[in-house]
Design an enzyme around this catalytic site. Sequence first.
Site, short mmCIF file in Angstrom:
data_model
loop_
_atom_site.label_atom_id
_atom_site.label_comp_id
_atom_site.label_asym_id
_atom_site.label_seq_id
_atom_site.Cartn_x
_atom_site.Cartn_y
_atom_site.Cartn_z
CB CYS A 17 0.38 -107.27 -84.53
SG CYS A 17 -1.25 -107.85 -85.04
CB CYS A 20 -4.17 -106.32 -85.07
SG CYS A 20 -3.67 -107.96 -84.52
CG ASP A 398 20.35 -82.75 -78.19
OD1 ASP A 398 20.16 -81.65 -78.75
OD2 ASP A 398 20.28 -82.92 -76.97
#
Length: 707
Positions: A17, A20, A398
Amino acid sequence: MSKASKQTTYRVDGMSCTNCAGKFEKNVKNLEGVTDAKVNFGAGKISVYGETSISQIEKAGAFENLRVTDEKDYSSKPAKKESFLKKNWHLVVSIIFIILAFISQNISGEDSTTTIILYVIAIVVGGFNLFKEGFANLIKLDFTMESLMTIAIIGASIIGEWAEGSIVVILFAFSEVLERYSMDKARQSIRSLMDIAPKEALIRRDDVEQMIAVSDIQIGDIMIIKPGQKIAMDGVVIKGYSAINQSAITGESIPVEKKVDDEVFAGTLNEEGLLEVKVTKHVEDTTISKIIHLVEEAQGERAPAQAFVDKFAKYYTPTIMLIALLVVVVPPLFFGGDWDTWVYQGLSLLVVGCPCSLVISTPVSIVSAIGNSAKNGVLVKGGIYLEEIGGLQAIAFDKTGTLTKGKPVVTDFIPYSEHMDEQNSLSIITALETMSQHPLASAIISKAMIDNVDYKSIEIDNFSSITGKGVKGEVNGITYYIGSSKLFESSLEKSQSISQTYQSLQKQGKTAMLFGTESNILAIIAVADEVRESSKEVIAQLHKLGIAHTIMLTGDNNDTAQFIGKEIGVSDIKAELMPEDKLTYIKELKQTYGKVAMIGDGVNDAPALAASTVGIAMGGAGTDTALETADVALMGDDLKKLPFIVNLSRKTLKIIKQNITFSLGIKLLALLLVLPGWLTLWIAIVADMGATLLVTLNGLRLMKVKK
């Protein structure tokens, strides 16, 4: 270089996360000898400035059991996978206890000790990590999403709404699981890029050929590449002629002919001839290495957008708490009010101020929309991307494999012989192509098989390849040729109509080949990458939805790009682009239009996909890297799902705004009822639960949005 300015990059496994990652970065910065540190959450890396040891860095990440490896020693092999149950046992256990609590509630009632205990266990197990973070933030008066969720769950528990509290825990835990899964997959895709190019190559030094690791290959070394081998290093052809499949790097659908002085790239496939290549770049500077670097940098630049509710919570929650406190103490202290009455009013205000409906208003809508999109074949990797799609101002496509099918086919067969019909011509052409190993042979063979042409019975004698021009072979004593205009220069000079037809096909972006004898041209056969049937319709639908800027990006030549772009109806065309060019152009588009999506299917698209506001991959035809680097995948190779997801995203944004407005409106109305003392706990509970129920039902409507 001083010790303080020394930079070392490490790979970090286990970051699940952004919070963290931020905490880990802060801890590393505080290590002795470290002057600065920067985490790249998307790539799972940390750059450390100064001097420290891996063991010290791992101690800084011990709170999440982070594993650190020097990037130079990092293995491209994926880490050992943990089972879903092992990684998410807390979520599974919490769901089991919620189910048991529902059963107990139906049997014994919601106020029974057994029911409450089961709900408490579900909340504690599922929300343990959430509560740790939430309480820590509350102590520091930092009202983040975790603190908001913690207050919501505690508020629900205080008024006895255990079921609501447990569901909020599950929703939050599930969102964390999705985030961790997405990041793990993204990092795996980046690691897979490293395996595209070989780890060693056949090098000739001092007339001795030997296999050498790419890290030991020097600029100027002569690299020998045999047919069927991948090229290990960037370089320039000094001897030989071949066709190189470089779709993984440039996105070109058709193998490209390479001759002396042409550039070749690491990670591309030598399909035909023997090549000798002079190495021009070190391994860390090759095109594929640049792609890896660009992907990781683009991932690192994309900071997770902070949701409105998370920002609002910093002001909303403390404001509600302050108002409730004032309601409790001001009337009794200054106006002679009854303490019991105003404590009750304050408690009622806290209950109605519980942010459950506000917290649920966004995730219930996002979860419903993502579930619906998945059922309709669109995989969205997070709520933020679903929201961003609704605000897109430009979409870049693309060409190869996205707007086109990515597979060459025979588009034209024009016979010129009165004595040989199409079947006979095609049978000889196919027989020659099966022996030639020409890059386009597969398209011709496919046409022959579809048309039931008997080419296997044709016997070819004296077959030979004419370098840079084509091939020839004898059938029943007659020599036939197939190849470029260079084989038939004298014949083309005699026939202006054939020459004009040939040039016209070339201008249409097709690869035209001539078939004939030494004196006559018998047929023209053209091969091209077919445009998807849905491309023109999809572009038109996007324009109707208000996305006026549709841009086609391609590594193919300008003639091909212009012809296909005009046929499809895109608003702009950019051709002959390398991966870094696509990335640069996407950044320019973002500066001009704000929110920009990129849709691609190849490795060369990965940097642009990562740098765009929303990266969208074509599932099926797309490479693993494009699929994992992208934020959204259109499964089944179906471009028609693009207008659907744009429409769904816009409806999602509309419903989220409705939910937030309604949730806050209910709370404002309840606040007004406090003034005359009319707010009761019963009204508070009905308002809070009613708002939660209504925003949930409103969000669930997104499950019914159809294509």
